[in-house]
Design a protein around this motif. Sequence first.
Motif, PDB file in Angstrom:
ATOM      1  N   ALA A  19      39.074  39.884  30.632  1.00 27.40           N
ATOM      2  CA  ALA A  19      38.386  40.969  29.935  1.00 27.40           C
ATOM      3  C   ALA A  19      39.251  42.221  29.890  1.00 27.40           C
ATOM      4  O   ALA A  19      39.320  42.908  28.859  1.00 27.40           O
ATOM      5  N   ALA A  20      39.940  42.524  30.990  1.00 31.54           N
ATOM      6  CA  ALA A  20      40.790  43.709  31.034  1.00 31.54           C
ATOM      7  C   ALA A  20      41.967  43.579  30.079  1.00 31.54           C
ATOM      8  O   ALA A  20      42.310  44.524  29.355  1.00 31.54           O
ATOM      9  N   ALA A  23      40.766  43.923  26.444  1.00 30.22           N
ATOM     10  CA  ALA A  23      40.361  45.294  26.123  1.00 30.22           C
ATOM     11  C   ALA A  23      41.570  46.204  25.983  1.00 30.22           C
ATOM     12  O   ALA A  23      41.652  47.023  25.060  1.00 30.22           O
ATOM     13  N   LEU A  70      36.513  34.009  25.099  1.00 32.62           N
ATOM     14  CA  LEU A  70      37.642  34.592  25.821  1.00 32.62           C
ATOM     15  C   LEU A  70      38.933  33.817  25.534  1.00 32.62           C
ATOM     16  O   LEU A  70      39.990  34.417  25.302  1.00 32.62           O
ATOM     17  N   LEU A 342      33.347  40.498  34.334  1.00 30.66           N
ATOM     18  CA  LEU A 342      33.625  40.756  32.924  1.00 30.66           C
ATOM     19  C   LEU A 342      33.385  42.223  32.577  1.00 30.66           C
ATOM     20  O   LEU A 342      34.195  42.847  31.873  1.00 30.66           O
ATOM     21  N   ALA A 343      32.291  42.789  33.079  1.00 28.88           N
ATOM     22  CA  ALA A 343      31.988  44.198  32.792  1.00 28.88           C
ATOM     23  C   ALA A 343      33.037  45.112  33.406  1.00 28.88           C
ATOM     24  O   ALA A 343      33.537  46.046  32.754  1.00 28.88           O
ATOM     25  N   HIS A 346      36.353  44.816  31.514  1.00 33.99           N
ATOM     26  CA  HIS A 346      36.306  45.515  30.221  1.00 33.99           C
ATOM     27  C   HIS A 346      36.492  47.015  30.423  1.00 33.99           C
ATOM     28  O   HIS A 346      37.277  47.662  29.702  1.00 33.99           O
ATOM     29  N   GLY A 349      40.172  47.742  31.603  1.00 33.49           N
ATOM     30  CA  GLY A 349      41.143  47.611  30.522  1.00 33.49           C
ATOM     31  C   GLY A 349      41.088  48.776  29.554  1.00 33.49           C
ATOM     32  O   GLY A 349      42.123  49.303  29.124  1.00 33.49           O
ATOM     33  N   ARG A 350      39.874  49.207  29.200  1.00 32.38           N
ATOM     34  CA  ARG A 350      39.727  50.346  28.290  1.00 32.38           C
ATOM     35  C   ARG A 350      40.224  51.634  28.948  1.00 32.38           C
ATOM     36  O   ARG A 350      40.862  52.474  28.305  1.00 32.38           O
ATOM     37  N   ALA A 365      30.639  51.592  23.491  1.00 34.97           N
ATOM     38  CA  ALA A 365      31.075  50.373  24.173  1.00 34.97           C
ATOM     39  C   ALA A 365      31.201  50.612  25.669  1.00 34.97           C
ATOM     40  O   ALA A 365      30.871  49.749  26.492  1.00 34.97           O
ATOM     41  N   TRP A 366      31.695  51.794  26.025  1.00 36.96           N
ATOM     42  CA  TRP A 366      31.828  52.144  27.444  1.00 36.96           C
ATOM     43  C   TRP A 366      30.455  52.147  28.115  1.00 36.96           C
ATOM     44  O   TRP A 366      30.281  51.624  29.223  1.00 36.96           O
ATOM     45  N   ALA A 369      29.087  48.558  28.723  1.00 35.29           N
ATOM     46  CA  ALA A 369      29.733  47.899  29.857  1.00 35.29           C
ATOM     47  C   ALA A 369      29.300  48.526  31.176  1.00 35.29           C
ATOM     48  O   ALA A 369      29.070  47.825  32.162  1.00 35.29           O
TER      49      ALA A 369
END
Length: 482
Positions: A19-20, A23, A70, A342-343, A346, A349-350, A365-366, A369
């Motif tokens: 996920a990271a 993102a 994924l 996953l959360a 994410h 990564g963002r 989106a932030w 998550a």
Amino acid sequence: MATERPHLAVIGAGPAGLAASLAAAAHGVRVTLIDSAAGAGGQFYRRPPAGLGARRPQALHHRWRTWRRLEDALTARVEAGTIRHLADHHVWCVVPAVPEAPPDTAPPPAGPGSVGFVVHALLGPLQEEPVTVRADAVLLATGGYEKVLPFPGWTLPGVITAGGAQAMLKGGLVVPGQRAVVAGTGPLLLPVATGLAAAGVEVAALVESADPKALLRRPVTLAAQPGKVAEGVRYGAQLLRHHVTLLPRHTVVAAHGEERLDAVTVAALDMHGRVRPGTERRVPCDTLAVGHGMLAHIDLAESLGCRIDGLNVAVDEEQRTDVPGVWAAGETTGIGGAALSLAEGHIAGRSAAARLTGTRPDPRAWARAARSRRRAREFFAVLDTVYVPPAHWTEQVTDDTVVCRCEEVTAGAVRNAVDELGAGDVRTVKLLTRAGMGWCQGRMCEPAVAGLAGCEQTPARRLLARPVPLGVLARAGDPEVD
């Protein structure tokens, strides 16, 4: 590949790492995803090799569609050149990078995050070929590993970890035996027991030391996680369908056999976590899959100087550690399952992409998550209060029970170090008995040593995350990096 883009090294290709990576790559960052397995997915999404010809690998998973999304996204990013996936790479150290100084000048002072990082890894199954990766920032998604507490007979062939049984089934399409007992504590026992039963193993009993009914006293928490409740109901239905006997508030007190396991003794526990005399029963079996929860992999974070909260890596709301340029996500920040990983991945990564590129993440989106992360953390915080090992498990460990397998240190030796030699912490016990000085460096035996010594388990501060050949260490200062 656009090398002018900032570069993020993600260590671990489980749910958090995937996920990271996706993102960060989606927001302008060049990513190198480094993982010790031959394929991405981690333990949760472990799959059999294509050569085994599995016709329905999805039958071993309950979130297969999430994995396919994924996998497809990772494949697309790798083909586009925004993610480089280094499989079968075993990271043993991460250090701040120091730029080369001109001749006759002193090098600038090094500080984590000031000049990037160098990731040191070993390539291949023999882990002999050194590989180095230079990156502007690092994201640790190193996952967790099982905690197993000792009992008489636990070193017999046929006694394996619950996660080991699951890995054999998911990754090799093999079962560990014909008649199994699944025991210990924690949510992992349910998919292990039902998975083995569905594969044709006769599961004689699921022995859970906790009382899962305690969850019913938390209706608000359960109502916030309807998916988890439905998942638990499905597992319960599968146990009934396969005629698996559920023994809550029970524990395995001994494993029996000459050359290999042939039976276990289980007993009921009282409200204080002690074995109730007269409740012992012998259960014939050739496999015991046992686990007592999970521990976070924190070695790389420790060597970088990240703050550790209890036995987990401490992070802020952006999944940043207190070391500039280092993020952490998933089980390494606290055990909480795939959805939480996953959360967190994410968000991490963002956050890394925003910090490296000087942009701001999408607030909507932030927020989504962050909401998923909060709910998952709340749910697993409740699970942590329910699924705990028996409070008095050490009373069943005889003096001749081996505690440290690597160095063959017995429980009696640990107790002697405390009672006769005055040891009051795990490190002193280690110095006096060699418990924890073997190949695993105490990762397997440290919880047991701490319990027998009557002291708190604390971070071990290991310099290296895995054994490294001396020749690799000698060449670790070479300037060539990827």
